[in-house]
Design a protein around this motif. Structure first.
Motif, mmCIF file in Angstrom:
data_model
loop_
_atom_site.group_PDB
_atom_site.id
_atom_site.type_symbol
_atom_site.label_atom_id
_atom_site.label_comp_id
_atom_site.label_asym_id
_atom_site.label_seq_id
_atom_site.Cartn_x
_atom_site.Cartn_y
_atom_site.Cartn_z
ATOM 1 N N GLN A 84 0.838 -1.205 0.000
ATOM 2 C CA GLN A 84 0.000 0.000 0.000
ATOM 3 C C GLN A 84 0.870 1.251 0.000
ATOM 4 O O GLN A 84 0.572 2.221 -0.698
ATOM 5 C CB GLN A 84 -0.946 0.011 1.207
ATOM 6 C CG GLN A 84 -1.952 1.136 1.154
ATOM 7 C CD GLN A 84 -2.869 1.025 -0.054
ATOM 8 O OE1 GLN A 84 -3.567 0.035 -0.229
ATOM 9 N NE2 GLN A 84 -2.873 2.041 -0.914
ATOM 10 N N GLU A 85 1.963 1.228 0.747
ATOM 11 C CA GLU A 85 2.869 2.375 0.800
ATOM 12 C C GLU A 85 3.465 2.693 -0.572
ATOM 13 O O GLU A 85 3.479 3.846 -1.009
ATOM 14 C CB GLU A 85 4.001 2.104 1.801
ATOM 15 C CG GLU A 85 4.981 3.247 1.953
ATOM 16 C CD GLU A 85 6.101 2.898 2.917
ATOM 17 O OE1 GLU A 85 7.253 3.295 2.622
ATOM 18 O OE2 GLU A 85 5.845 2.243 3.943
ATOM 19 N N VAL A 86 3.934 1.673 -1.283
ATOM 20 C CA VAL A 86 4.551 1.936 -2.586
ATOM 21 C C VAL A 86 3.499 2.288 -3.644
ATOM 22 O O VAL A 86 3.769 3.111 -4.520
ATOM 23 C CB VAL A 86 5.471 0.781 -3.066
ATOM 24 C CG1 VAL A 86 6.655 0.616 -2.134
ATOM 25 C CG2 VAL A 86 4.726 -0.509 -3.235
ATOM 26 N N VAL A 87 2.300 1.725 -3.555
ATOM 27 C CA VAL A 87 1.230 2.102 -4.482
ATOM 28 C C VAL A 87 0.839 3.564 -4.259
ATOM 29 O O VAL A 87 0.685 4.334 -5.216
ATOM 30 C CB VAL A 87 0.009 1.160 -4.333
ATOM 31 C CG1 VAL A 87 -1.213 1.709 -5.055
ATOM 32 C CG2 VAL A 87 0.353 -0.228 -4.839
ATOM 33 N N GLY A 92 1.068 9.198 -5.993
ATOM 34 C CA GLY A 92 1.401 10.577 -5.643
ATOM 35 C C GLY A 92 2.480 11.186 -6.515
ATOM 36 O O GLY A 92 2.505 12.399 -6.736
ATOM 37 N N LYS A 93 3.387 10.400 -7.031
ATOM 38 C CA LYS A 93 4.530 10.901 -7.798
ATOM 39 C C LYS A 93 4.360 10.792 -9.303
ATOM 40 O O LYS A 93 5.123 11.380 -10.051
ATOM 41 C CB LYS A 93 5.809 10.151 -7.403
ATOM 42 C CG LYS A 93 6.185 10.287 -5.942
ATOM 43 C CD LYS A 93 6.594 11.697 -5.626
ATOM 44 C CE LYS A 93 7.021 11.794 -4.167
ATOM 45 N NZ LYS A 93 7.463 13.115 -3.796
ATOM 46 N N GLN A 94 3.374 10.032 -9.756
ATOM 47 C CA GLN A 94 3.188 9.818 -11.186
ATOM 48 C C GLN A 94 2.743 11.110 -11.866
ATOM 49 O O GLN A 94 1.883 11.808 -11.344
ATOM 50 C CB GLN A 94 2.119 8.737 -11.395
ATOM 51 C CG GLN A 94 2.157 8.123 -12.736
ATOM 52 C CD GLN A 94 3.279 7.098 -12.876
ATOM 53 O OE1 GLN A 94 3.005 5.950 -12.976
ATOM 54 N NE2 GLN A 94 4.505 7.487 -12.883
ATOM 55 N N PRO A 95 3.301 11.433 -13.026
ATOM 56 C CA PRO A 95 2.842 12.628 -13.755
ATOM 57 C C PRO A 95 1.338 12.549 -14.031
ATOM 58 O O PRO A 95 0.795 11.460 -14.254
ATOM 59 C CB PRO A 95 3.643 12.584 -15.060
ATOM 60 C CG PRO A 95 4.855 11.774 -14.733
ATOM 61 C CD PRO A 95 4.410 10.773 -13.698
ATOM 62 N N GLU A 96 0.674 13.681 -14.021
ATOM 63 C CA GLU A 96 -0.786 13.758 -14.148
ATOM 64 C C GLU A 96 -1.324 13.029 -15.380
ATOM 65 O O GLU A 96 -2.295 12.281 -15.289
ATOM 66 C CB GLU A 96 -1.234 15.224 -14.184
ATOM 67 C CG GLU A 96 -2.730 15.416 -14.151
ATOM 68 C CD GLU A 96 -3.372 14.969 -12.847
ATOM 69 O OE1 GLU A 96 -4.527 14.511 -12.903
ATOM 70 O OE2 GLU A 96 -2.735 15.054 -11.783
ATOM 71 N N GLU A 97 -0.684 13.196 -16.548
ATOM 72 C CA GLU A 97 -1.211 12.578 -17.770
ATOM 73 C C GLU A 97 -1.153 11.057 -17.705
ATOM 74 O O GLU A 97 -2.029 10.371 -18.217
ATOM 75 C CB GLU A 97 -0.493 13.097 -19.035
ATOM 76 C CG GLU A 97 0.985 12.817 -19.093
ATOM 77 C CD GLU A 97 1.860 13.879 -18.407
ATOM 78 O OE1 GLU A 97 3.090 13.745 -18.506
ATOM 79 O OE2 GLU A 97 1.324 14.799 -17.787
ATOM 80 N N ILE A 98 -0.156 10.506 -17.046
ATOM 81 C CA ILE A 98 -0.074 9.048 -16.897
ATOM 82 C C ILE A 98 -1.152 8.570 -15.935
ATOM 83 O O ILE A 98 -1.817 7.573 -16.181
ATOM 84 C CB ILE A 98 1.332 8.620 -16.419
ATOM 85 C CG1 ILE A 98 2.358 8.921 -17.511
ATOM 86 C CG2 ILE A 98 1.348 7.139 -16.046
ATOM 87 C CD1 ILE A 98 3.791 8.649 -17.126
ATOM 88 N N ARG A 99 -1.368 9.301 -14.829
ATOM 89 C CA ARG A 99 -2.429 8.936 -13.874
ATOM 90 C C ARG A 99 -3.779 8.911 -14.563
ATOM 91 O O ARG A 99 -4.576 8.003 -14.360
ATOM 92 C CB ARG A 99 -2.456 9.920 -12.697
ATOM 93 C CG ARG A 99 -1.535 9.569 -11.573
ATOM 94 C CD ARG A 99 -1.923 10.278 -10.300
ATOM 95 N NE ARG A 99 -2.049 11.706 -10.481
ATOM 96 C CZ ARG A 99 -1.234 12.619 -9.955
ATOM 97 N NH1 ARG A 99 -0.238 12.265 -9.210
ATOM 98 N NH2 ARG A 99 -1.430 13.903 -10.163
#
Length: 130
Positions: A84-87, A92-99
């Motif tokens: 859960q921590e790494v997910v 939280g760190k993934q660029p917006e367009e990838i999310r």
């Protein structure tokens, strides 16, 4: 009973195969993940997580490449918390367009699963039956 059967509660201590208690299959693109609850000879449950990927050889034949993780009860809490921590970190760190792309893909897969379930639950009712 074959080793692939998943009947809950069945016990075959003399079998050379580990008893499978419950299974969940997740198809994800070219990969398939298997979450299998199995039982030891002492009837203690553990989890195997298997990633299976179809590979094509030069001769045109294919095989399955498999990677397996064994997870025991005493490690469940640490494993779940760390996963859960790494997910959460990735989200939280993934660029917006990838999310947005990932979320859209997940929504599409959810709709497909819901449609599949509704088709299975369909009951054919004739007007004469009413």
């Amino acid at each position: 009973m074959e080793s692939g059967d998943t009947n809950e509660g069945a016990k075959f201590k003399d079998s050379k195969f580990k008893q499978e208690i419950h299974s969940k299959v997740i198809r994800a693109g070219k990969r398939t993940y298997f979450f299998d609850v199995k039982s030891t000879r002492n009837d203690e449950y553990y989890l195997t997580i298997t990633e299976s990927k179809k590979r094509f050889g030069e001769n045109g034949k294919y095989s399955y490449e498999k990677h397996k993780i064994f997870l025991y009860r005493e490690d469940f809490t640490k494993f779940i918390e760390s996963l859960q921590e790494v997910v959460d970190f990735i989200h939280g760190k993934q660029p917006e367009e990838i999310r947005e792309d990932v979320e859209a893909q997940a929504d599409t897969e959810e709709v497909a699963e819901e449609e599949e379930v509704s088709v299975k639950d369909y009951t054919n009712v004739e007007f004469e039956d009413i």
